[in-house]
Motif scaffolding. Sequence first.
Motif, PDB file in Angstrom:
ATOM      1  N   ALA A 283       0.742  -1.100  -0.100  1.00  0.00           N
ATOM      2  CA  ALA A 283      -0.043   0.022   0.179  1.00  0.00           C
ATOM      3  C   ALA A 283       1.023   1.275  -0.118  1.00  0.00           C
ATOM      4  O   ALA A 283       0.508   2.202  -0.772  1.00  0.00           O
ATOM      5  N   ILE A 284       2.013   1.239   0.916  1.00  0.00           N
ATOM      6  CA  ILE A 284       2.760   2.259   0.767  1.00  0.00           C
ATOM      7  C   ILE A 284       3.435   2.581  -0.790  1.00  0.00           C
ATOM      8  O   ILE A 284       3.503   3.899  -1.247  1.00  0.00           O
ATOM      9  N   ILE A 285       3.927   1.519  -1.334  1.00  0.00           N
ATOM     10  CA  ILE A 285       4.561   1.593  -2.512  1.00  0.00           C
ATOM     11  C   ILE A 285       3.421   2.102  -3.762  1.00  0.00           C
ATOM     12  O   ILE A 285       3.748   3.069  -4.586  1.00  0.00           O
ATOM     13  N   TYR A 286       2.399   1.776  -3.499  1.00  0.00           N
ATOM     14  CA  TYR A 286       1.145   2.081  -4.286  1.00  0.00           C
ATOM     15  C   TYR A 286       1.051   3.707  -4.147  1.00  0.00           C
ATOM     16  O   TYR A 286       0.816   4.453  -5.382  1.00  0.00           O
ATOM     17  N   VAL A 287       0.772   4.139  -3.058  1.00  0.00           N
ATOM     18  CA  VAL A 287       0.522   5.495  -2.905  1.00  0.00           C
ATOM     19  C   VAL A 287       1.730   6.060  -3.163  1.00  0.00           C
ATOM     20  O   VAL A 287       1.343   7.430  -3.729  1.00  0.00           O
ATOM     21  N   ILE A 288       3.025   5.813  -2.915  1.00  0.00           N
ATOM     22  CA  ILE A 288       4.110   6.753  -3.654  1.00  0.00           C
ATOM     23  C   ILE A 288       3.831   6.910  -5.052  1.00  0.00           C
ATOM     24  O   ILE A 288       4.330   7.863  -5.649  1.00  0.00           O
ATOM     25  N   VAL A 289       3.823   5.737  -5.610  1.00  0.00           N
ATOM     26  CA  VAL A 289       3.609   5.874  -7.081  1.00  0.00           C
ATOM     27  C   VAL A 289       2.700   6.651  -7.489  1.00  0.00           C
ATOM     28  O   VAL A 289       2.784   7.648  -8.455  1.00  0.00           O
ATOM     29  N   ASN A 290       1.394   6.757  -7.177  1.00  0.00           N
ATOM     30  CA  ASN A 290       0.451   7.686  -7.362  1.00  0.00           C
ATOM     31  C   ASN A 290       0.767   8.984  -7.143  1.00  0.00           C
ATOM     32  O   ASN A 290       0.389  10.135  -7.820  1.00  0.00           O
ATOM     33  N   LEU A 291       1.382   9.327  -6.065  1.00  0.00           N
ATOM     34  CA  LEU A 291       1.913  10.776  -5.765  1.00  0.00           C
ATOM     35  C   LEU A 291       2.895  11.265  -6.752  1.00  0.00           C
ATOM     36  O   LEU A 291       2.743  12.319  -7.186  1.00  0.00           O
ATOM     37  N   LEU A 292       3.849  10.255  -7.136  1.00  0.00           N
ATOM     38  CA  LEU A 292       4.832  10.864  -8.336  1.00  0.00           C
ATOM     39  C   LEU A 292       4.056  11.004  -9.540  1.00  0.00           C
ATOM     40  O   LEU A 292       4.262  11.820 -10.276  1.00  0.00           O
ATOM     41  N   VAL A 293       2.980  10.209  -9.916  1.00  0.00           N
ATOM     42  CA  VAL A 293       2.337  10.601 -11.015  1.00  0.00           C
ATOM     43  C   VAL A 293       1.539  11.761 -10.937  1.00  0.00           C
ATOM     44  O   VAL A 293       1.655  12.420 -11.927  1.00  0.00           O
ATOM     45  N   ASP A 294       0.662  12.189  -9.809  1.00  0.00           N
ATOM     46  CA  ASP A 294       0.426  13.340  -9.917  1.00  0.00           C
ATOM     47  C   ASP A 294       1.169  14.449  -9.918  1.00  0.00           C
ATOM     48  O   ASP A 294       1.031  15.572 -10.430  1.00  0.00           O
ATOM     49  N   ILE A 295       2.498  14.631  -9.528  1.00  0.00           N
ATOM     50  CA  ILE A 295       3.587  15.576  -9.527  1.00  0.00           C
ATOM     51  C   ILE A 295       3.899  15.450 -11.033  1.00  0.00           C
ATOM     52  O   ILE A 295       4.053  16.645 -11.447  1.00  0.00           O
ATOM     53  N   SER A 296       3.998  14.381 -11.676  1.00  0.00           N
ATOM     54  CA  SER A 296       4.435  14.533 -13.208  1.00  0.00           C
ATOM     55  C   SER A 296       3.445  15.060 -14.168  1.00  0.00           C
ATOM     56  O   SER A 296       3.877  15.677 -15.046  1.00  0.00           O
ATOM     57  N   TYR A 297       2.071  15.306 -13.430  1.00  0.00           N
ATOM     58  CA  TYR A 297       1.177  15.885 -14.354  1.00  0.00           C
ATOM     59  C   TYR A 297       1.724  17.479 -14.898  1.00  0.00           C
ATOM     60  O   TYR A 297       1.539  17.888 -15.719  1.00  0.00           O
TER      61      TYR A 297
END
Length: 308
Positions: A283-297
């Motif tokens: 779950a931590i890895i999943y949240v980190i990946v989605n946080l990075l995706v949001d930043i990449s926008y």
Amino acid sequence: MVKPMIVRFCTSLFVILGSLILVFCILYLLPGDPVLNMLDPSMATPEMIADLRHQLGLDQPFYAQFATYFSKIIQGDFGNSIVNSEPVLPKIVKHFPATLLLTVASSIIAVIVGVLLGVLSAIHRNRWIDIVARMVGLFGISMPTFWTGILLILIFSIQLGWFPAMGSDGWKTIVLPALTLGIVGAGFIVRMVRNSMLEVINEPFIVTLRSKGLSEKAIMYQHALRNALIPAITMIGMLIGEMLAGAVVIETVFSRQGIGRIIADAIMAKDLPVVQGVVFFSAIIYVIVNLLVDISYSFIDPRVRRSH
């Protein structure tokens, strides 16, 4: 720009906390007594069962057990396996690189195949390459991962003998598992990129670019694709999480080492601390990946950056 990122980071912390509570509640409510799994029922006396339950803190009420578990998690202590008393976190850290390698290789295959076929499918709509791309997308979405894995083993391992069917040693052992997960991811990305590209190429700014004399190649790959990538990147971020979950099946099918194999073995042995640790870690890895995706926008689309 900084404030939205701080808000997004705080939201991610709440998501991680929520996943921690959810995982603990689900495993707490599951039927079965881990103490009886640790002791031989034919040899254990009621006093031995009560003593071990007291040592593990399982005789305490729900809130007390959760408070103890939460305080240990904050300190980086994921507990010990009830099967072999091995600390959970070092065990996860030891096997996570194998799962990470599988996830990265699968994601690379999914992104390259998915974006390439999605763009070509939209540009050459209703032609043979569009039909092929849609068939790849339909196959990737429809076929269960274990079925695809078994099919690839039959073709490329048993019939052709190109790649080993199982194991974790050497680069050849990761080809078939990565291809299995990559095909699934590519199926979703093809459909997303194709639909996004079809919407973008009908926008007025594409007509304006054509009227200015830009080449069709520059319009499609420099302007249309960039605008169509936002929903595709969202899908890619979600797919990475799905691939982490899919690793449970794939690592079992191909007998690979990794946290997916760990949690599969832990579920069979009802090793609850290991199950809790792997699920929470994922779950931590999943949240980190989605946080990075949001930043990449904000780096891909200037409109997102200006809106903040």
